[in-house]
Design a protein around this motif. Structure first.
Motif, PDB file in Angstrom:
ATOM      1  N   ASN A 169       0.847  -1.193   0.000  1.00 30.98           N
ATOM      2  CA  ASN A 169       0.000   0.000   0.000  1.00 30.98           C
ATOM      3  C   ASN A 169       0.887   1.249   0.000  1.00 30.98           C
ATOM      4  N   PRO A 170       0.728   2.151  -0.991  1.00 24.94           N
ATOM      5  CA  PRO A 170       1.631   3.316  -1.078  1.00 24.94           C
ATOM      6  C   PRO A 170       1.605   4.190   0.175  1.00 24.94           C
ATOM      7  N   LEU A 171       0.436   4.395   0.772  1.00 26.32           N
ATOM      8  CA  LEU A 171       0.357   5.230   1.966  1.00 26.32           C
ATOM      9  C   LEU A 171       1.099   4.594   3.138  1.00 26.32           C
ATOM     10  N   ARG A 172       0.963   3.272   3.279  1.00 26.08           N
ATOM     11  CA  ARG A 172       1.675   2.582   4.352  1.00 26.08           C
ATOM     12  C   ARG A 172       3.186   2.617   4.118  1.00 26.08           C
ATOM     13  N   LEU A 174       4.779   5.004   2.609  1.00 25.50           N
ATOM     14  CA  LEU A 174       5.208   6.354   2.980  1.00 25.50           C
ATOM     15  C   LEU A 174       5.367   6.471   4.494  1.00 25.50           C
ATOM     16  N   GLY A 175       4.444   5.818   5.220  1.00 25.88           N
ATOM     17  CA  GLY A 175       4.577   5.789   6.669  1.00 25.88           C
ATOM     18  C   GLY A 175       5.824   5.053   7.109  1.00 25.88           C
TER      19      GLY A 175
END
Length: 286
Positions: A169-172, A174-175
């Motif tokens: 997941n791209p957002l994860r 980034l996290g």
């Protein structure tokens, strides 16, 4: 009628020439305030990327140790099933811990670089510029974060090749990048703080080797906090690596975690580390 617009154009050209002459006799105003810190951070990060582009050997050699941890330690304890991992394979449980370990091992010896810069006379030249010391330390801390992030990508690729069920997941992701950079910023500042106290590379190497393994084993990188003896649990609760691993595990594997607490602890730790290292930077340069 054709001469009417010529006057404004001539006046504009005259102003441009005057401004050009002014820049020759008067230097442009230096960046100040909020613009200075981002500029320094970007400059330091660019320097680290240039170093890696000229010599990629470090990436290959540093990939050996995490690969061995995952291949030998991870595969062995996956078959033994001796450590409770909440129902996930042990190699999956181990992978975020090895990512954090690899990043810490890069950052914790970052003080050696600042001592080398002092010996080469580079640090004194930086300190006489109008750049605040906190900006210099922050730039170096986040440059260490960039280098650690590249190492984390290498470990993630190795883990994926070994079949670890990681999220894409791209957002994860980034996290994950943010948590790796924050953790590395703290450990690099810890290293630079020690450098400001011991003042020599040999002593710093000794201190670095003395604290890296205790930090690693007194965290949840290899096993849950619940299986530790009580006194080690107390140490793990004040160990920033524990919060970094908890966040990585939650983001990459989807296990229960405390992301707000993890990010908060690492932000505070990084801020304290930057403050401490900045206060000792002048002592290191004497």
């Amino acid at each position: 009628m054709s001469e009417a617009p010529a006057a404004p154009r001539a006046a504009s050209a005259e102003r441009a020439r005057a401004n050009g002459i002014g820049l020759l006799v008067r230097p442009p105003e230096p960046r100040a305030g909020w613009r200075l810190l981002p500029a320094r951070v970007v400059a330091m990060c660019a320097v680290e990327l240039q170093k890696l582009s000229h010599d990629r050997t470090e990436l290959y050699t540093r990939a050996v140790q995490p690969a061995l941890w995952l291949l030998i330690f991870g595969q062995t304890f996956t078959h033994i099933k001796a450590i409770p991992t909440g129902g996930i394979p042990y190699i999956d449980y181990l992978a975020p811990g090895i990512i954090a370990q690899s990043a810490m091992f890069i950052a914790i010896f970052y003080g050696i670089q600042i001592i080398w810069e002092r010996d080469a006379g580079i640090l004194n030249k930086l300190l006489v510029t109008p750049t605040p010391r906190s900006a210099l330390i922050t730039g170096k801390a986040f440059a260490a974060g960039v280098k650690s992030l590249i190492q984390a990508v290498v470990v993630i690729i190795i883990a994926a090749l070994l079949g670890v069920a990681l999220t894409w997941n791209p957002l994860r992701l980034l996290g994950v990048a943010a948590i790796v950079i924050l953790g590395s910023a703290f450990f690099s500042c810890l290293s630079m703080t020690i450098a400001g106290i011991v003042l020599s590379r040999d002593r710093l190497m000794g201190f670095g080797q003395a604290i890296t393994m205790p930090l690693f084993f007194a965290s949840n990188a290899l096993y849950p906090v619940s299986v530790m003896p009580g006194w080690i649990q107390a140490i793990s609760k004040v160990n920033p690596l524990t919060y970094q691993v908890d966040a990585l595990r939650g983001l990459l594997l989807g296990t229960p975690s405390h992301l707000l607490l993890d990010y908060g602890v690492l932000l505070v730790a990084a801020a304290v580390g930057i403050t401490a290292a900045s206060s000792l930077l002048g002592r290191l340069a004497r």
